[in-house]
Design an enzyme around this catalytic site. Structure first.
Site, PDB file in Angstrom:
ATOM      1  N   HIS A 258     -24.373  72.463   3.622  1.00  0.00           N
ATOM      2  CA  HIS A 258     -23.409  73.492   2.758  1.00  0.00           C
ATOM      3  C   HIS A 258     -21.949  73.223   3.615  1.00  0.00           C
ATOM      4  O   HIS A 258     -21.852  73.033   4.847  1.00  0.00           O
ATOM      5  CB  HIS A 258     -23.588  74.972   3.202  1.00  0.00           C
ATOM      6  CG  HIS A 258     -22.754  75.907   2.343  1.00  0.00           C
ATOM      7  ND1 HIS A 258     -21.744  76.404   2.640  1.00  0.00           N
ATOM      8  CD2 HIS A 258     -23.393  76.470   1.231  1.00  0.00           C
ATOM      9  CE1 HIS A 258     -21.178  77.096   1.756  1.00  0.00           C
ATOM     10  NE2 HIS A 258     -21.924  77.203   0.662  1.00  0.00           N
TER      11      HIS A 258
ATOM     12  N   GLU B 129     -19.782  75.049   4.792  1.00  0.00           N
ATOM     13  CA  GLU B 129     -19.417  75.897   5.740  1.00  0.00           C
ATOM     14  C   GLU B 129     -20.118  75.476   7.065  1.00  0.00           C
ATOM     15  O   GLU B 129     -19.618  75.688   8.073  1.00  0.00           O
ATOM     16  CB  GLU B 129     -19.864  77.423   5.376  1.00  0.00           C
ATOM     17  CG  GLU B 129     -18.752  77.928   4.391  1.00  0.00           C
ATOM     18  CD  GLU B 129     -19.468  79.048   3.478  1.00  0.00           C
ATOM     19  OE1 GLU B 129     -20.537  79.661   3.760  1.00  0.00           O
ATOM     20  OE2 GLU B 129     -18.914  79.393   2.208  1.00  0.00           O
TER      21      GLU B 129
ATOM     22  N   SER C 141     -17.554  79.984  -6.603  1.00  0.00           N
ATOM     23  CA  SER C 141     -17.146  80.753  -7.607  1.00  0.00           C
ATOM     24  C   SER C 141     -17.856  80.857  -9.190  1.00  0.00           C
ATOM     25  O   SER C 141     -17.107  81.304 -10.077  1.00  0.00           O
ATOM     26  CB  SER C 141     -15.651  80.949  -7.688  1.00  0.00           C
ATOM     27  OG  SER C 141     -14.929  80.991  -6.582  1.00  0.00           O
TER      28      SER C 141
HETATM   29  P1  PGA Z   1     -19.338  81.522  -3.906  1.00  0.00           P
HETATM   30  O1  PGA Z   1     -20.204  80.600  -3.135  1.00  0.00           O
HETATM   31  O2  PGA Z   1     -20.214  81.637  -5.156  1.00  0.00           O
HETATM   32  O3  PGA Z   1     -19.103  82.659  -3.446  1.00  0.00           O
HETATM   33  O4  PGA Z   1     -17.939  80.766  -4.270  1.00  0.00           O
HETATM   34  C1  PGA Z   1     -21.030  79.414  -3.380  1.00  0.00           C
HETATM   35  C2  PGA Z   1     -21.551  78.764  -2.357  1.00  0.00           C
HETATM   36  O5  PGA Z   1     -20.973  78.731  -1.054  1.00  0.00           O
HETATM   37  O6  PGA Z   1     -22.800  78.417  -2.355  1.00  0.00           O
END
Ligand code: PGA
Length: 256
Positions: free
Chosen positions: A99, A101, A217
């Site tokens: 991911h 992040e 999103s």
């Molecule tokens: P989001 O996150 O739908 O809040 O943009 C998606 C994700 O990071 O898997």
């Protein structure tokens, strides 16, 4: 036919009692929802809640549990890490690997992710392998190059039989949690590019089998348009997966 998949990545949200309430609401609605039966649904809570979600998923068709990360090492003195074998022992089936992040805040590199994918496959866990470019990369028109490198560096050591076990997710970093979604044209373009890469390396069969999810999103309003794209096989959902009504609407958003 490729699997249609909606996965809810809860990230580091919800206290235990809130998580129980959330999974309760989602499973109650799904139990009584034959329209959702054929869609693979995956709930991906924080580690401490995995077992609870697994228990709740019993009795709901095609509902599975995942983890948001796993260790790259098998076992031993790695304080704070959670191994693929531990995740498997909780009866979860999926693990998010790579991911954005994790790539950016925890500096996970191609090699770390390659090891994590291997660790998952060894335990018969399905990695949901995430790729995607930052805003700067897209603006400099290097998004194809960057996504190609993410895939080839961490995944192309796999055999075709192993590759076919993966789920991929295209998540443009500029769209994650920002409310800015990729247009369906941008999503389709990148998903098609990824599928062509798979075809070049592993052949048509593998390319047709691997589900590629869109994330960033994706919500109850835009899922229908995104899921209508021929190479978009579902979504990896962050924010909207914390709202049962929205999560269910997204599950219902595939073309009939
Ligand atoms: P989001 O996150 O739908 O809040 O943009 C998606 C994700 O990071 O898997």
């Amino acid at each position: 036919m490729r699997n249609k998949i909606v996965a809810g990545n809860w990230k580091m949200n919800k206290l235990y009692s809130e998580a129980v309430e959330l999974v309760d609401e989602i499973t109650i609605q799904l139990k009584d929802d034959p329209k959702a039966d054929d869609i693979i649904k995956i709930i991906i809570p924080a580690f401490p809640y995995i077992r609870k979600v697994v228990r709740h998923s019993h009795g709901v068709k095609n509902l599975f549990t995942g983890a948001q990360n796993c260790a790259s090492e098998e076992s031993g003195a790695y304080t704070g890490e959670v191994s693929a074998a531990m995740i498997k022992s909780l009866e979860a089936n999926y693990v998010i690997v790579g991911h954005s992040e994790r790539r950016s805040y925890y500096k996970e590199n191609h090699l770390d992710l390659k090891k994590k994918v291997n660790a998952c496959l060894e335990q018969s866990l399905t990695p949901i392998f995430c790729v995607g470019e930052t805003k700067e990369i897209r603006q400099s028109n290097k998004h194809y190059e960057v996504v190609a490198e993410q895939i080839s560096e961490s995944l192309f050591h796999l055999s075709a039989a192993e590759f076919e076990k993966l789920v991929l997710a295209y998540e443009p970093v500029w769209a994650i949690g920002t409310g800015l979604t990729a247009t369906s044209a941008q999503a389709q373009e990148m998903h098609h590019f990824i599928r062509s890469m798979i075809e070049k390396n592993y052949g048509k069969d593998a390319a047709h089998k691997v589900s590629i999810l869109y994330g960033g999103s994706c919500n109850a309003k835009n899922a229908t348009e995104l899921f209508a794209c021929p190479d978009v096989d579902g979504g990896l959902i962050g924010g909207a997966s914390l709202v049962p009504k929205d999560f269910i609407t997204i599950i219902h958003s595939f073309p009939k």
